[in-house]
Design a protein around this motif. Structure first.
Motif, PDB file in Angstrom:
ATOM      1  N   VAL A 142     -27.447 -12.597 -27.200  1.00  0.00           N
ATOM      2  CA  VAL A 142     -26.604 -12.431 -28.386  1.00  0.00           C
ATOM      3  C   VAL A 142     -25.411 -11.548 -28.036  1.00  0.00           C
ATOM      4  N   THR A 143     -24.227 -12.041 -28.290  1.00  0.00           N
ATOM      5  CA  THR A 143     -23.017 -11.244 -28.083  1.00  0.00           C
ATOM      6  C   THR A 143     -22.750 -10.394 -29.323  1.00  0.00           C
ATOM      7  N   GLY A 144     -21.988  -9.342 -29.140  1.00  0.00           N
ATOM      8  CA  GLY A 144     -21.610  -8.516 -30.276  1.00  0.00           C
ATOM      9  C   GLY A 144     -22.673  -7.547 -30.731  1.00  0.00           C
ATOM     10  N   LEU A 145     -23.697  -7.277 -29.890  1.00  0.00           N
ATOM     11  CA  LEU A 145     -24.713  -6.306 -30.271  1.00  0.00           C
ATOM     12  C   LEU A 145     -24.121  -4.900 -30.275  1.00  0.00           C
ATOM     13  N   GLU A 146     -24.462  -4.126 -31.295  1.00  0.00           N
ATOM     14  CA  GLU A 146     -24.026  -2.739 -31.393  1.00  0.00           C
ATOM     15  C   GLU A 146     -25.243  -1.862 -31.712  1.00  0.00           C
ATOM     16  N   PRO A 147     -26.016  -1.491 -30.676  1.00  0.00           N
ATOM     17  CA  PRO A 147     -27.224  -0.697 -30.895  1.00  0.00           C
ATOM     18  C   PRO A 147     -26.881   0.741 -31.305  1.00  0.00           C
ATOM     19  N   PHE A 148     -27.805   1.357 -32.039  1.00  0.00           N
ATOM     20  CA  PHE A 148     -27.665   2.770 -32.376  1.00  0.00           C
ATOM     21  C   PHE A 148     -28.972   3.480 -32.046  1.00  0.00           C
ATOM     22  N   GLN A 174     -19.726 -15.284 -35.477  1.00  0.00           N
ATOM     23  CA  GLN A 174     -19.019 -14.323 -34.613  1.00  0.00           C
ATOM     24  C   GLN A 174     -18.947 -12.940 -35.240  1.00  0.00           C
ATOM     25  N   TRP A 175     -20.035 -12.531 -35.887  1.00  0.00           N
ATOM     26  CA  TRP A 175     -20.100 -11.215 -36.496  1.00  0.00           C
ATOM     27  C   TRP A 175     -20.794 -10.242 -35.554  1.00  0.00           C
ATOM     28  N   ARG A 210     -17.884 -16.161 -47.183  1.00  0.00           N
ATOM     29  CA  ARG A 210     -17.718 -14.732 -47.469  1.00  0.00           C
ATOM     30  C   ARG A 210     -16.734 -14.057 -46.542  1.00  0.00           C
ATOM     31  N   GLY A 211     -16.346 -14.718 -45.476  1.00  0.00           N
ATOM     32  CA  GLY A 211     -15.389 -14.105 -44.574  1.00  0.00           C
ATOM     33  C   GLY A 211     -16.061 -13.202 -43.567  1.00  0.00           C
ATOM     34  N   PRO A 212     -15.304 -12.348 -42.890  1.00  0.00           N
ATOM     35  CA  PRO A 212     -15.879 -11.528 -41.820  1.00  0.00           C
ATOM     36  C   PRO A 212     -16.924 -10.562 -42.368  1.00  0.00           C
ATOM     37  N   GLY A 213     -18.059 -10.497 -41.667  1.00  0.00           N
ATOM     38  CA  GLY A 213     -19.135  -9.600 -42.078  1.00  0.00           C
ATOM     39  C   GLY A 213     -19.807  -8.983 -40.877  1.00  0.00           C
ATOM     40  N   ARG A 214     -20.948  -8.402 -41.112  1.00  0.00           N
ATOM     41  CA  ARG A 214     -21.745  -7.766 -40.063  1.00  0.00           C
ATOM     42  C   ARG A 214     -23.216  -8.048 -40.346  1.00  0.00           C
ATOM     43  N   THR A 251     -31.109 -15.064 -35.219  1.00  0.00           N
ATOM     44  CA  THR A 251     -29.899 -14.245 -35.153  1.00  0.00           C
ATOM     45  C   THR A 251     -28.865 -14.847 -34.210  1.00  0.00           C
ATOM     46  N   ARG A 252     -29.293 -15.293 -33.049  1.00  0.00           N
ATOM     47  CA  ARG A 252     -28.319 -15.817 -32.078  1.00  0.00           C
ATOM     48  C   ARG A 252     -27.547 -16.998 -32.651  1.00  0.00           C
ATOM     49  N   ARG A 253     -28.230 -17.879 -33.344  1.00  0.00           N
ATOM     50  CA  ARG A 253     -27.555 -19.040 -33.903  1.00  0.00           C
ATOM     51  C   ARG A 253     -26.538 -18.653 -34.973  1.00  0.00           C
ATOM     52  N   PHE A 254     -26.908 -17.720 -35.845  1.00  0.00           N
ATOM     53  CA  PHE A 254     -25.952 -17.261 -36.851  1.00  0.00           C
ATOM     54  C   PHE A 254     -24.776 -16.551 -36.197  1.00  0.00           C
ATOM     55  N   GLN A 255     -25.053 -15.716 -35.202  1.00  0.00           N
ATOM     56  CA  GLN A 255     -23.969 -14.979 -34.564  1.00  0.00           C
ATOM     57  C   GLN A 255     -23.023 -15.914 -33.832  1.00  0.00           C
ATOM     58  N   GLU A 256     -23.548 -16.938 -33.186  1.00  0.00           N
ATOM     59  CA  GLU A 256     -22.689 -17.909 -32.499  1.00  0.00           C
ATOM     60  C   GLU A 256     -21.748 -18.592 -33.478  1.00  0.00           C
ATOM     61  N   GLU A 257     -22.253 -18.886 -34.647  1.00  0.00           N
ATOM     62  CA  GLU A 257     -21.453 -19.594 -35.651  1.00  0.00           C
ATOM     63  C   GLU A 257     -20.470 -18.669 -36.353  1.00  0.00           C
TER      64      GLU A 257
END
Length: 244
Positions: A118-124, A102-103, A78-82, A94-100
């Motif tokens: 987990v890298t790339g966390l964007e809390p609100f 990079q979303w 699907r390409g780049p996602g979030r 989540t960590r395993r999916f994010q590592e693979e």
């Protein structure tokens, strides 16, 4: 599954052990896919929503599906996602999916501490706009950081609410809040639902995509009108409801 001492998995990625084959998600709408229930999230349901309107994002992965080759391959294609997490009950791997993949990962700030590696966390905090037509709202109750996502045009051109476990299917075409012994705060949950009624648009029906188990829907995946579900709630009875 242990996450230590990784070795090369059958898919060519680095995981603790070869991934199960699994089965890919099923298409529900032209722009929406439903993943099989995930035992890592207590049988919860994850969704993939295409979002051509969002810049640099082909779609949103709402909650974490089961970690297997079929799901990973589907998302890679699907390409780049979030990733969007509606509560701690939807974190899964989540960590395993994010590592693979990079979303980036969007989640309510009170539950970000549960994913320290987990890298790339964007809390609100209370509300957050991912882009025009995609809104996140904090709805505490099932867990401290429960949240919902409203996609303005995802349901046959109308809005679709991804509710996580805030609303659970109880019969075909019906959803209710289900209090369990793991629930965080029942009165806050009910207040979140009352506030949600005011927040949702009233000019058009809003579809519902729950993150709870969908077996009660008898093969269906979505509920057509979440406003009617909220209007039908017996608030007095709910306030006295015991955990199940």
């Amino acid at each position: 599954m242990s996450e230590e001492n990784p070795k090369l998995a059958a898919s060519g990625s680095v995981f603790a052990e070869p991934l199960p084959e699994g089965r890919p998600p099923r298409q529900v709408l032209e722009n929406l896919w439903l993943f099989a229930p995930n035992r890592d999230t207590l049988g919860g349901s994850a969704w993939w929503l295409e979002t051509p309107e969002l810049p640099e994002c082909s779609g949103l992965l709402i909650d974490c599906p089961g970690l297997n080759q079929a799901n990973l391959a589907f998302l890679q294609q699907r390409g780049p996602g979030r990733m969007v997490l509606t509560s701690r009950d939807g974190h899964g791997r989540t960590r395993r999916f994010q590592e693979e993949l990079q979303w980036p990962v969007s989640l309510q700030e009170q539950e970000a501490y549960l994913l320290p590696t987990v890298t790339g966390l964007e809390p609100f905090a209370s509300e957050h706009c991912l882009g025009r037509g995609y809104s996140l709202r904090w709805t505490p109750g099932p867990t401290p950081g429960s949240a919902v996502l409203l996609a303005d045009t995802a349901f046959h051109g109308g809005p679709l609410l991804f509710s996580g476990r805030l609303l659970s299917p109880v019969a075909a075409g019906e959803a209710r809040p289900l209090r369990t012994r793991r629930s965080f705060h029942w009165s806050r949950w009910l207040r979140s639902l009352e506030a949600l009624q005011l927040w949702l648009p009233r000019s058009t029906p809003v579809g519902l995509a729950s993150g709870a188990g969908l077996g009660a829907l008898r093969g269906e995946a979505l509920i057509a009108d979440v406003q009617k579900q909220l209007e039908a709630l017996d608030w007095a009875a709910l306030r006295c409801q015991e955990p199940i």
